[in-house]
Design an enzyme around this catalytic site. Structure first.
Site, short mmCIF file in Angstrom:
data_model
loop_
_atom_site.label_atom_id
_atom_site.label_comp_id
_atom_site.label_asym_id
_atom_site.label_seq_id
_atom_site.Cartn_x
_atom_site.Cartn_y
_atom_site.Cartn_z
N HIS A 64 -3.26 -5.30 0.88
CA HIS A 64 -3.12 -6.03 1.73
C HIS A 64 -3.13 -7.17 2.64
O HIS A 64 -3.48 -7.85 2.90
CB HIS A 64 -3.28 -5.49 2.96
N CYS B 95 0.58 -1.18 0.27
CA CYS B 95 0.17 0.12 0.12
C CYS B 95 0.58 1.57 -0.04
O CYS B 95 1.51 1.73 -0.42
CB CYS B 95 -0.62 -0.14 0.92
N GLU C 55 -1.35 -8.71 5.00
CA GLU C 55 -1.20 -8.70 6.16
C GLU C 55 -2.51 -8.77 6.93
O GLU C 55 -2.66 -9.11 7.38
CB GLU C 55 -0.42 -7.80 7.12
#
Lengths: 968, 272
Positions: free
Chosen positions: B229, B97, B231
């Protein structure tokens, strides 16, 4: 040298911001434009050569792939709004002194390029409106779309707008005193009004007596400090004072004197319940409860209503910034882990012609408020996981903006204690004239508009500054480098230092406070509400280590004084004493005031409405009601997943777009323990009876936590009252009644209040006519989840499942959304049957955690009909339901009543046939009936009490009705 | 005893996905340090001591001027030599990002498109991430088609589901030649796609990216940047409809990326 750099998209690259502006202009009814382009302007004062400014533009300000840059020296008169037949150019800049974080970042960026010594940077936007406009239309667009005059202006002459830089006011070297000693009560009131102190006669007289006793007049600074400390905002005079309450009971008039409404209702519930997991309640910035062996949780919700009415972006922006600081300043500092935001506006389709003068259109307010929360929450990296938006005409002059924040704090860090000799450190943003009550900083424009009560209304936040402060604070906390901390909120240093030094006393040397620009007077420094500042009490031995932590991440922190032990508040400015007040007078000298409250049951009638044979259209109307419909347009603009702990998101289901009940997060990523956050709010019920509104709000907040799998015995709640003027007995009567409802429901459900807030005087006065908001109570709930892997969501999961309705349905249509779609209010507001409700919550909570339901949804606004429809279209399944099987308590069971009554303590559960037996056993004696089946096909069919079909629709149409209204 | 896989998660003012990014690497067995850029610039911490550099999501410097620009300049001007050596020595870089935006504006991604050399501070910016076509920040889950060659995406499956949360994610190249090179070099790693892997319009392509590009690598495949993302889909309970899935615990579809990075370091950079 002053340079101007304009950044434009390269030809062929269309910037989206122009499209948005064009849409807003079309909303005004101006349709003659074909396109809007937006460029960014930087005005830079720095000794840079032409070559150097090109380096700045090309390497810092413009993107080489998508943008072009144009550099020129500042010249007078070149950039005023210019109109030709085909294009109008308007440059919009910030008013002097308005926070623009981009300016500091740009200065840093230029320094990083090795081109040092920039004096200042100003930013602006330039709009190119393509098409023909009349002069009147141009002015309208500037006012309604491109700028808010409180913070921005259309540039007429750039030399005027930028050339002078920030104008410094005259510094006050002399100490000003206010003559109060020998004056009459009338004159005292005049002093209060002139100084915008908002103190009444008794309070002014109490001040007069104090100074008569010490034989001198107060300084302006002393008087202002007292006014801040005694304000409704800081001291909560209404809730803590005496109230003479007149009410009717069984047709007879009665009178009761209430000593401290807070202690006899809200706080009393908490004391009565005495939950051992309540760690710190009602005396810190936020309430603290136990989370797990190592961690506690704190929760606080604040309001920022008046600022948001005037400057929606800035108001909501600093509202969320402020509540985050509350959590940062709780105990020795908590780490914020999620936000919750609830707003009340007038409907977005409110006729512009009927807007009261001086108010912004609700759609503009809503867009601005959402943008303000988005900006601050997202940039701080705190997920906004929960919220609600309600609409009612009563909010047209006075919207409500509730901002909440949850934090986690290691056990052992939940208490603070200032020690004698501790040094006072202010950390974070610099202090400026922004947010000084009554001070008129920038221009005459501000003073001639009546709505400007306080220029605190026009603040813009700097979330990255606050993020930097947060990062450093947690480092310093974990190294035990300070003894106490609090935030600078309303009242600025005056409140923060005044509170921390309440018992010990404090001395501050005001010239040490870092300023944004020179020229502030001692009083301005003392009461400025500039954002992003925290105040710490630091042991003398730790000061250097603490300052090093802040320095290492480029955060300013400065020693400004110390806690003395004299019990006095002593302020100095360049060696001269400007304040010498006893702390005990400051905090306890406020005279007791008795306010009058009257509660009269409103005379309302149940409307006579024919029940339509086919309720399909009624259901679609209820789903499209602004209070019920999808808020996805808002939710997606918030980052609701940052920090990685998201478990139940605000949107769930097969298409990721169904409305979750509570949101669930996992605060510590390596643990399965979670927190559920929910809220209960209902404006319509309060119009009938604030007591039952309060009870219903608590029921709803608790219900939502239970609906996702929260433990019903580990839920804590917050109260947040937004009310009209409490000096008017009828308004205060409703408030008392709501507080009594809060006490009853909290005690019965075993849910303690841990913190709260009140915002009173929410009225908009026009031509001596006052519009009060509907008395509004927000109940925010936080609940513990033992194991997040056992949570459930509200979307139907499997065809063939059984649909159960848990709880009783009564004929309680007053304040229902169904009535509202028909333009009626009704009289029979939903009551809460506490004992039954408590049993339901306990049973459901257990049942969910044992894995016996596949989906679960609470019945709230729109009743059973809305709950079923939402479960169906969120899961992508149809349903067949029979109203005859609903457990209905009432004389006449009408289909519309059964489908849309908003009786409390109800859930709809999806149960697998295989688990039906276990489910029923687990539910024990509580009312629980199978009312239908989940279907593979998309048909949503409801059979009425007469076994005839009364709703027949496909789920796609239900979803469309629900999504359409706010799909902007 | 085996040497640790050492990961540096870079932070500065406005970084905000550092905690969960660090957690993901830690769960995969790495030793992770969260390091403020001031400590690298001052020489207190040395980039060379680490195997993986992660530039996490956030709003560094508030995205003021444009997303990622100020941190990109800092990296290039203050830490350019260290970074050049880091990349040249075969180590890994991951930008998520805002981290991707930083790598792009510093020219680290896509890096040189031809020739022998890898990234150095003189390499110009050839692609950009600009404002979403929708004109607003959006948090939504998107399906991504995996392609190209990168150590980070081995065994990832044909498509993955990650969330995006950004306002400036529209991928654009300076010209057609750059886009062509990216494709030919196998540097396009993630594309927004439909449920069945086909090309997709808004909101499946959430920002209007050219060629639906969501993530790219340098020519070695060791430097990866992406807007979505991973994660945030590290464990199953982060999936927006996990309560509908059979699987109720364990890793999500993003975990593999972090595991790949750690495994690569173990296999190639640590000599035991």
């Amino acid at each position: 040298m002053i340079w101007r750099v304009e950044i434009k998209e390269k030809p062929g690259i269309e910037g989206p911001s122009g499209t948005g502006v064009l849409r807003d202009i079309v909303d005004l009814g101006i349709t003659s434009l074909t396109r809007v382009d937006v460029s960014q302007f930087y005005t830079i004062k720095a000794p840079l050569s032409a070559e150097q400014i090109v380096a700045v533009a090309s390497r810092l300000l413009a993107d080489p792939v998508t943008q072009d840059y144009f550099c020129s020296p500042l010249e007078p008169g070149a950039a005023g709004p210019s109109s030709s037949l085909t294009c109008t150019e308007i440059e919009v800049a910030h008013n002097p002194g308005v926070m623009d974080p981009v300016e500091a970042s740009t200065m840093k960026g230029i320094r990083d390029l090795g081109l040092g010594s920039v004096e200042w940077v100003r930013t602006a936007k330039k709009y190119y409106l393509h098409g023909t406009l009349t002069k009147h239309q141009v002015l309208l667009i500037i006012e309604k779309v491109l700028s808010n005059k409180l913070i921005q202006h259309a540039v007429q002459d750039p030399v005027v707008s930028y050339g002078a830089g920030t104008t410094a006011g005259a510094s006050k070297d002399t100490v000003f005193t206010v003559p109060v000693l020998g004056v009459s009560g009338k004159e005292l009131l005049k002093l209060s009004a002139e100084g915008q102190l908002f103190l009444n006669r008794q309070e002014m007289q109490s001040i007069q007596r104090y100074f008569q006793a010490i034989g001198r007049d107060p300084t302006d600074c002393e008087l202002e400090t007292i006014a801040q400390t005694w304000s409704e905002h800081c001291h909560h005079k209404t809730f803590r004072g005496k109230i003479r309450y007149e009410f009717e009971e069984r047709g007879r008039k009665k009178v009761r004197v209430i000593n401290n409404l807070l202690k006899s209702t809200i706080a009393k519930a908490t004391m009565d319940l005495a939950k051992p997991w309540c760690v710190s309640v009602f005396h810190d910035n936020a309430g603290v409860i136990r989370f797990d062996k190592e961690t506690n949780v704190c929760f606080k919700v604040e309001t920022h209503n008046h600022p948001s009415a005037l400057e929606p972006f800035g108001g909501a922006n600093t509202g969320i910034g402020g509540v985050i600081r509350d959590v940062l300043g709780t105990g020795l500092g908590a780490k914020p882990i999620c936000n919750t935001d609830v707003f009340c506006f007038a409907p977005p389709d409110f006729p512009p012609a009927e807007l009261p003068a001086g108010t912004l259109h609700p759609k503009r307010i809503m867009k601005g408020v959402v943008a303000g929360v988005r900006d601050y929450g997202n940039k701080m990296g705190i997920p906004t996981v929960n919220g609600a938006i309600l609409f009612d005409d009563g909010f047209v002059g006075n919207p409500l903006v509730y901002c909440g924040n949850v934090g986690i704090i290691p056990r052992g860090k939940e208490f603070k204690k200032v020690l004698k000799g501790d040094v006072i450190v202010v950390a974070g943003g610099r202090t400026g004239r922004d947010g000084i009550h009554g001070a008129t900083f920038s221009s005459a424009e501000l003073t001639d508009s009546s709505e400007v009560v306080s220029s605190g209304a026009v603040q813009i936040g700097d979330p990255i500054q606050e993020k930097k402060v947060l990062d450093c604070l947690l480092l310093a906390r974990d190294r035990n480098l300070y003894h106490a901390i609090t935030d600078c909120g309303a009242g600025g240093l005056s409140s923060a230092v005044g509170e921390m030094g309440e018992t010990l006393g404090a001395r501050v040397d005001l010239e040490k406070v870092p300023l944004k620009y020179q020229g502030l007077s001692y009083m301005e420094i003392w009461i400025s509400e500039s954002q992003e500042r925290m105040v710490l009490a630091v042991g003398p031995g730790e000061v250097e280590a603490l300052l090093d932590v802040f320095r290492s991440e480029n955060v300013e922190a400065t020693v400004i004084g110390f806690f003395t032990g004299t019990g006095k508040l002593e302020l100095f400015f360049h060696g001269q004493q400007v304040c010498d007040l006893g702390m005990s007078f400051l905090h306890d000298g406020i005279p007791d005031i008795t306010k009058k409250a009257v509660w009269k049951t409103p005379r309302l009638k149940t409307p006579r409405i024919q029940c339509p044979a086919d309720l399909t259209l009624s259901l679609l109307d209820v789903l499209s009601h602004y209070n019920v419909c999808s808020k996805e347009w808002v939710i997606r603009q918030y980052d609701h997943e940052v920090q990685g702990g998201s478990v139940i998101k605000p949107l769930c289901g097969a298409g990721f777009d169904g409305p979750s009940d509570a949101s669930v997060i996992r605060p510590r990523l390596h643990s399965d323990r979670g927190l559920a956050v929910a809220n209960g709010i209902n404006v319509l019920y309060g119009k009938i009876d604030p007591y039952w509104m309060a009870a219903a709000c608590i029921d709803e907040a608790v219900r939502q936590v239970v609906a996702v799998g929260g433990a019903s015995d580990r839920i804590a709640i917050l109260d947040n009252f937004c009310w009209g003027n409490p000096d008017k007995p009828d308004r205060l009567g409703g408030l008392v009644r709501a507080a009594q409802g809060c006490y009853k429901a909290a005690v019965e459900y075993g849910v303690p209040f841990i913190s709260g807030k009140d915002s009173l005087y929410n009225e908009y006065t026009l031509d001596k006519r006052s519009i009060a908001i509907p008395g509004t109570l927000l109940i925010s709930a936080i609940g513990l989840i033992d194991d997040v892997n056992r949570c459930v969501t509200m979307d139907f999961k499997n065809a063939g499942s059984l649909i159960y309705l848990i709880g009783e349905t009564h004929d309680e249509m007053g304040g229902s959304v169904y009535y509202d779609t028909l333009g009626r209010l009704g009289a029979d507001v939903p009551c809460v049957r506490f004992r039954k409700g408590k049993a339901i919550f306990d049973r459901v909570s257990q049942t969910v955690r044992r894995g016996l339901v596949r989906s679960l949804h609470d019945c709230s606004e729109g009743g059973l009909g809305v709950a079923l429809a939402e479960m169906a279209f969120s899961g992508g399944f149809g349903a067949t339901v029979t109203l005859k099987d609903v457990c209905f308590k009432g004389p006449v069971a009408r289909n519309d009543t059964v489908l849309f009554s908003e009786s409390t303590s109800r859930f709809v559960a999806e149960v697998s046939p295989r688990q039906e037996k276990a489910f029923k056993k687990a539910m024990g004696p509580v009312s629980c009936r199978c009312i239908g089946r989940v279907e593979e096909s998309p048909e949503f069919v409801v059979y009425g009490r007469d076994d005839k079909i009364c709703v027949n629709v496909v789920i796609g149409d239900l979803k469309e009705a629900w999504q359409k209204p706010l799909r902007w | 005893m085996a040497q640790d896989v050492r990961v540096i998660v870079l932070r500065t003012a406005g970084t905000n996905c550092d905690g969960e990014t660090a957690y993901a690497f830690e769960r995969c067995g790495a030793a992770v340090d969260l390091v403020h850029i001031n400590r690298l610039s001052s020489g207190e911490v040395s980039l060379g001591d680490y195997h993986i550099l992660a530039v996490p999501g956030g709003f560094t410097y508030g995205d003021d001027i444009m997303s990622g620009r100020i941190l990109a300049n800092e990296l290039r001007l203050n830490l350019g030599k260290d970074l050049e050596a880091f990349i040249a020595s075969g180590k890994l870089v991951l930008g998520i990002c805002n981290g991707f935006q930083v790598l792009v504006r510093a020219g680290i991604l896509p890096g040189p498109l031809s020739g022998q050399s890898l990234w150095h501070p003189g390499v110009p910016q050839t692609v950009s991430l600009t404002h979403n076509d929708s004109g607003k920040f959006e948090d939504r889950w998107v399906r991504l088609k995996v392609s190209g060659v990168s150590v980070w995406t081995e065994g990832l499956g044909d498509t993955v589901l990650f969330p995006v949360a950004h306002a400036e994610g529209k991928f654009m190249t300076r010209d057609d030649a750059v886009l062509r090179s990216l494709r030919e070099n196998g540097q396009v790693i993630f594309r927004y796609c439909s449920e069945d892997g086909q090309s997709v319009a808004y909101p499946g392509n959430p920002n209007g990216s050219m060629d639906h590009i969501a993530g790219i690598a340098d020519r070695t495949g060791r430097v990866l940047g992406l807007m979505p993302h991973p994660e945030r889909h590290f464990v199953v309970t982060q999936h927006p409809a996990w309560t509908r899935l059979g699987k109720k615990s364990g890793y999500g579809e993003g975990a593999r990326i972090f595991q790949n990075g750690v495994t690569y370091v173990k296999d190639n950079l640590i000599k035991n």
